[in-house]
Design an enzyme around this catalytic site. Structure first.
Site, PDB file in Angstrom:
ATOM      1  N   SER A   1       7.661  -5.533  -0.876  1.00 38.46           N
ATOM      2  CA  SER A   1       7.953  -4.609  -1.978  1.00 38.46           C
ATOM      3  C   SER A   1       7.468  -3.194  -1.695  1.00 38.46           C
ATOM      4  O   SER A   1       7.891  -2.259  -2.370  1.00 38.46           O
ATOM      5  CB  SER A   1       7.332  -5.126  -3.279  1.00 38.46           C
ATOM      6  OG  SER A   1       5.926  -5.220  -3.161  1.00 38.46           O
TER       7      SER A   1
ATOM      8  N   HIS B   1       1.568  -3.723   5.791  1.00 42.99           N
ATOM      9  CA  HIS B   1       0.312  -4.176   5.203  1.00 42.99           C
ATOM     10  C   HIS B   1       0.129  -5.657   5.514  1.00 42.99           C
ATOM     11  O   HIS B   1       1.077  -6.445   5.458  1.00 42.99           O
ATOM     12  CB  HIS B   1       0.241  -3.923   3.694  1.00 42.99           C
ATOM     13  CG  HIS B   1       1.444  -4.353   2.931  1.00 42.99           C
ATOM     14  ND1 HIS B   1       2.617  -3.640   2.914  1.00 42.99           N
ATOM     15  CD2 HIS B   1       1.668  -5.436   2.140  1.00 42.99           C
ATOM     16  CE1 HIS B   1       3.503  -4.258   2.152  1.00 42.99           C
ATOM     17  NE2 HIS B   1       2.958  -5.360   1.671  1.00 42.99           N
ATOM     18  N   LEU B   2      -1.104  -6.008   5.825  1.00 38.33           N
ATOM     19  CA  LEU B   2      -1.484  -7.403   5.998  1.00 38.33           C
ATOM     20  C   LEU B   2      -2.248  -7.825   4.754  1.00 38.33           C
ATOM     21  O   LEU B   2      -3.237  -7.191   4.381  1.00 38.33           O
ATOM     22  CB  LEU B   2      -2.382  -7.580   7.230  1.00 38.33           C
ATOM     23  CG  LEU B   2      -1.852  -7.109   8.583  1.00 38.33           C
ATOM     24  CD1 LEU B   2      -2.852  -7.487   9.684  1.00 38.33           C
ATOM     25  CD2 LEU B   2      -0.494  -7.700   8.897  1.00 38.33           C
TER      26      LEU B   2
HETATM   27  P1  AMP Z   1       4.432  -6.963  -0.555  1.00 38.64           P
HETATM   28  O1  AMP Z   1       5.151  -7.526  -1.737  1.00 38.64           O
HETATM   29  O2  AMP Z   1       4.170  -7.931   0.554  1.00 38.64           O
HETATM   30  O3  AMP Z   1       5.122  -5.696  -0.074  1.00 38.64           O
HETATM   31  O4  AMP Z   1       2.987  -6.562  -1.070  1.00 38.64           O
HETATM   32  C1  AMP Z   1       2.739  -5.388  -1.737  1.00 38.64           C
HETATM   33  C2  AMP Z   1       1.446  -5.583  -2.468  1.00 38.64           C
HETATM   34  O5  AMP Z   1       0.970  -4.316  -2.869  1.00 38.64           O
HETATM   35  C3  AMP Z   1       1.544  -6.433  -3.729  1.00 38.64           C
HETATM   36  O6  AMP Z   1       0.695  -7.569  -3.603  1.00 38.64           O
HETATM   37  C4  AMP Z   1       1.084  -5.489  -4.840  1.00 38.64           C
HETATM   38  O7  AMP Z   1       0.331  -6.151  -5.821  1.00 38.64           O
HETATM   39  C5  AMP Z   1       0.276  -4.474  -4.059  1.00 38.64           C
HETATM   40  N1  AMP Z   1       0.170  -3.158  -4.678  1.00 38.64           N
HETATM   41  C6  AMP Z   1       1.155  -2.405  -5.190  1.00 38.64           C
HETATM   42  N2  AMP Z   1       0.680  -1.234  -5.625  1.00 38.64           N
HETATM   43  C7  AMP Z   1      -0.647  -1.236  -5.388  1.00 38.64           C
HETATM   44  C8  AMP Z   1      -1.714  -0.312  -5.621  1.00 38.64           C
HETATM   45  N3  AMP Z   1      -1.494   0.878  -6.198  1.00 38.64           N
HETATM   46  N4  AMP Z   1      -2.962  -0.655  -5.259  1.00 38.64           N
HETATM   47  C9  AMP Z   1      -3.199  -1.874  -4.688  1.00 38.64           C
HETATM   48  N5  AMP Z   1      -2.235  -2.778  -4.420  1.00 38.64           N
HETATM   49  C10 AMP Z   1      -0.983  -2.470  -4.776  1.00 38.64           C
END
Ligand code: AMP
Length: 120
Positions: A101, A106-107
């Site tokens: 998303s 990111h890991l």
């Molecule tokens: P992914 O779905 O693998 O791309 O993971 C993205 C992650 O980023 C999700 O687990 C979200 O909860 C996290 N996330 C989104 N915005 C933030 C933020 N501002 N600070 C910390 N984590 C975030």
């Protein structure tokens, strides 16, 4: 080499402290912060400081190889700090079909509870 920063990228903005985060580790290449929507008692994200869309965008260059090593090394520190040596999971989602998303590499490090397999 990939563009160092994307001003529209959420995690580039977080790295630049334009948006807040709960940082637990940082060095010259990597920052680690708590996921805002934790899916486990420990849930942190390790990201490169420079903008890389996903691991799919990495190359065999020495710089990218070193970056991957730095990301995993940072997570190993978090494992020790959180006392997760009994078991934990490291996940990186790549592309929309896998549920990525935020298009900045990111890991996820998840631990502190039992995990099932396969993931959804
Ligand atoms: P992914 O779905 O693998 O791309 O993971 C993205 C992650 O980023 C999700 O687990 C979200 O909860 C996290 N996330 C989104 N915005 C933030 C933020 N501002 N600070 C910390 N984590 C975030």
């Amino acid at each position: 080499m990939a563009q160092d920063r994307d001003p529209n990228c959420l995690f580039c903005r977080l790295e630049a402290r334009e948006i807040p985060s709960d940082r637990v580790y940082e060095d010259d290449q990597v920052i680690v912060f708590r996921d805002v929507n934790p899916r486990a008692p420990t849930h942190v994200l390790a990201i490169p400081r420079r903008h890389v869309p996903s691991i799919h965008a990495l190359t065999d260059s020495p710089a990218d190889t070193a970056l991957l090593a730095a990301l995993f090394a940072a997570l190993r520190k978090m494992v020790a700090d959180a006392g997760l040596e009994d078991g934990y999971r490291v996940v990186t989602n790549v592309g929309p079909a896998a549920g990525q998303s935020v298009p900045h590499l990111h890991l996820h490090l998840l631990g502190g509870r039992a995990m099932s397999w396969p993931p959804g």
